[in-house]
Design an enzyme around this catalytic site. Structure first.
Site, mmCIF file in Angstrom:
data_model
loop_
_atom_site.group_PDB
_atom_site.id
_atom_site.type_symbol
_atom_site.label_atom_id
_atom_site.label_comp_id
_atom_site.label_asym_id
_atom_site.label_seq_id
_atom_site.Cartn_x
_atom_site.Cartn_y
_atom_site.Cartn_z
ATOM 1 N N GLU A 202 0.842 -1.215 0.000
ATOM 2 C CA GLU A 202 0.000 0.000 0.000
ATOM 3 C C GLU A 202 0.866 1.250 0.000
ATOM 4 O O GLU A 202 0.859 2.044 0.941
ATOM 5 C CB GLU A 202 -0.952 0.001 1.189
ATOM 6 C CG GLU A 202 -2.042 -1.042 1.057
ATOM 7 C CD GLU A 202 -3.159 -0.923 2.093
ATOM 8 O OE1 GLU A 202 -2.947 -0.286 3.134
ATOM 9 O OE2 GLU A 202 -4.251 -1.464 1.840
ATOM 10 N N GLU A 392 -5.256 -8.333 -1.120
ATOM 11 C CA GLU A 392 -5.922 -8.156 0.177
ATOM 12 C C GLU A 392 -7.386 -7.872 -0.088
ATOM 13 O O GLU A 392 -7.716 -7.026 -0.921
ATOM 14 C CB GLU A 392 -5.349 -6.973 0.972
ATOM 15 C CG GLU A 392 -4.019 -7.226 1.595
ATOM 16 C CD GLU A 392 -3.559 -6.081 2.503
ATOM 17 O OE1 GLU A 392 -4.421 -5.391 3.092
ATOM 18 O OE2 GLU A 392 -2.345 -5.885 2.596
HETATM 19 C C1 BGP Z 1 -4.291 -2.811 4.927
HETATM 20 C C2 BGP Z 1 -2.962 -3.349 5.330
HETATM 21 C C3 BGP Z 1 -3.000 -4.605 6.079
HETATM 22 C C4 BGP Z 1 -4.275 -4.908 6.843
HETATM 23 C C5 BGP Z 1 -5.528 -4.387 6.213
HETATM 24 C C6 BGP Z 1 -6.770 -4.477 7.072
HETATM 25 O O1 BGP Z 1 -4.194 -1.436 4.978
HETATM 26 O O2 BGP Z 1 -2.119 -3.544 4.231
HETATM 27 O O3 BGP Z 1 -1.825 -4.649 6.816
HETATM 28 O O4 BGP Z 1 -4.180 -4.889 8.159
HETATM 29 O O5 BGP Z 1 -5.379 -3.115 5.727
HETATM 30 O O6 BGP Z 1 -6.835 -3.415 7.942
HETATM 31 P P1 BGP Z 1 -7.125 -3.549 9.482
HETATM 32 O O7 BGP Z 1 -6.140 -4.514 9.998
HETATM 33 O O8 BGP Z 1 -6.925 -2.194 10.005
HETATM 34 O O9 BGP Z 1 -8.517 -4.018 9.592
#
Ligand code: BGP
Length: 494
Positions: A202, A392
């Site tokens: 990201e 993701e």
């Molecule tokens: C993205 C990241 C991840 C992950 C995901 C979900 O921004 O790349 O590392 O954690 O989001 O977010 P969260 O864990 O805040 O629910």
């Protein structure tokens, strides 16, 4: 509906990141990263970064403020706080068991990240940490033992603390060379085991601050663009190096797919969406896929009083370091409006905006929008004509572990099913999608809140928000569901 079949070698799998999953924070010669000094929080409170002042008094700053250390202070683990990333969900000690579970689900690919401070504890050493190198080699070999292809994120937020604290992190162009050294090492070490590499997770999170808080003073925004640029340059240099030395590698970018709709058909709202997506998504995609800043970049630099020469000095490097694969995260969408009377509370992953009346929202206030995935796949495909992977995607939700060890998560199956259907429709539209790795295929620590209760996994891990639990693993209902999806190559969605 006639569904296009998924391509034969479609890469089904799951995704994790070292800082949220691996644990073993002070084992095996590992150095630290800022996540090791970041406390747990909740959806309502912010995570804190902790330190000791020069006079020994404790101090904290809010992670969301992107604050920095006061002069003479040192990042420190303080009594009375809980640091969930220290343990994550302990892949460091459970990797064999976890990989066996991934194999049981039928994974073709597994996305994980390498923790930079496990390879170079401070980032500046001459020689890498052998124990760290051995750890990942064992993991990659185990994955291959089951025919699972590793997909490695080189940087998932874990710059060694020394670089952050003593060298001013990504503001310093020397960090680019240290990142290159780290990459050359892991390419040399694992070139026989890893073919798919993502340079930065990201990458647009570097400019999260202006995206979340429009109207910030330019002094607060300027460093975000400088850091992002230095990461672009680092990524491009490493991509070029890989193309020259490891032609068999596939080098990818990884961008949070900012997907926005206009709240109304007011042309001003349409322009506002265009502007937001240009800034949040295409600004990064164009540099990494087309090898040059887009024309609207100049307007942004002017707006924040940034010297264009800073960005233009690396034009050649950017041109030579175009990625082969576009990968992205996709969780939700939000709405943009210029109408002042609308509250901007439609929460989301890097994309605060107005609430969409047509969508449902998760317990953490993130919209659920499978059609948005089809939409953004088409948008990215049209702009870059590159193979794509969704690396993701998923639903953060509360789960209950039953007495018999089962976890019933129909809400997660419903979310994933809708998104797999959207992928099939996008394939029918003609997009070049080659893989799918849902986020947190095994429960891990939430990045935004540091919670454990916000779970994404198909595998439940017994661990709570205070760090209590056995760390035992349990198959959720979604585990069996996903296994069927993979076995049928996306035709049996239950
Ligand atoms: C993205 C990241 C991840 C992950 C995901 C979900 O921004 O790349 O590392 O954690 O989001 O977010 P969260 O864990 O805040 O629910």
């Amino acid at each position: 509906m006639i569904m296009k079949r998924f391509p034969e070698n479609f890469l089904w799998g799951g995704a994790t990141a070292a800082n949220q999953y691996e644990g073993g924070w002070n084992e095996g010669g590992r150095g630290t990263a800022l996540s090791d000094y970041t406390t747990g929080a909740t959806a309502q409170t912010h995570r804190l970064v902790t330190y000791l002042n020069a006079d020994g008094t404790p101090g904290v700053y809010d992670q969301m403020s992107m604050g920095t250390l006061p002069k003479g202070a040192k990042y420190a683990v303080l009594d009375g706080y809980y640091y969930p990333n220290h343990t994550g969900t302990d892949f460091y000690h459970h990797w064999k068991e976890d990989i066996a579970l991934f194999a049981e689900m039928g994974f073709k690919v597994f996305r994980m990240s390498i923790s930079w401070p496990r390879i170079y504890p401070n980032g500046i050493e001459e020689t890498p940490n052998q124990e760290g190198l051995d750890f990942y080699r064992n993991v990659f070999e185990e994955l291959h033992h089951y025919g699972i292809e590793p997909l490695v994120t080189i940087w998932h937020y874990d710059t060694p603390t020394y670089i952050e604290a003593e060298m001013n992190g990504w503001m310093n162009r020397e960090t680019i060379s240290l990142y290159e050294k780290y990459c050359h090492t892991i390419f040399r070490e694992y070139g026989d085991l890893v073919r798919y590499w993502l340079t930065f997770n990201e990458i647009n999170s570097a400019i999260m601050l202006p995206m979340f808080f429009p109207g910030l003073p330019k002094e607060a925004v300027q460093p975000c663009y400088i850091k992002l640029h230095n990461q672009f340059a680092a990524s491009a240099k490493v991509v070029k190096y890989a193309h020259e030395n490891y032609p068999e590698f596939t080098m990818g970018c990884m961008i949070s797919a900012i997907t926005n709709y206009p709240l109304t058909c007011d042309p001003k709202d349409i322009l506002a969406v265009q502007d937001k997506v240009q800034r949040g998504l295409w600004y990064c995609g164009d540099v990494q896929c087309r090898g040059a800043y887009p024309s609207f970049a100049k307007k942004i630099w002017r707006e924040y009083d940034l010297d264009p020469a800073y960005f233009e000095q690396d034009a050649e490097i950017l041109k030579d370091g175009k990625v082969d694969l576009f990968t992205f995260s996709y969780y939700n969408t939000s709405c943009v409006t210029t109408h002042k009377d609308v509250p901007l509370d439609g929460g989301g992953n890097l994309s605060l905006g107005a609430k969409n009346p047509y969508l449902k929202y998760s317990d953490w206030g993130w919209s659920v929008d499978a059609d948005g995935l089809r939409y953004i796949l088409n948008e990215i495909n049209d702009r870059y004509q590159l193979p794509m992977m969704i690396v993701e995607n998923g639903l953060g939700a509360f789960d209950t572990l039953e007495d018999d060890g089962s976890v019933h998560d129909p809400y997660r199956i419903e979310y994933l099913k809708a998104h797999v259907e959207a992928m099939a429709e996008a394939l029918e539209d003609g997009v070049d999608l080659i893989g799918y790795t849902p986020w947190g295929c095994i429960d891990l620590v939430s990045a935004s809140t540091g919670e454990m209760r916000k779970r994404y996994g198909m595998i439940y891990v017994d661990m709570d928000d205070e760090g209590k639990g056995t760390l035992n693993r349990y198959r959720k209902d979604s585990f069996d569901w996903y296994k069927k999806v993979i076995a049928s190559n996306g035709t049996d969605l239950g």
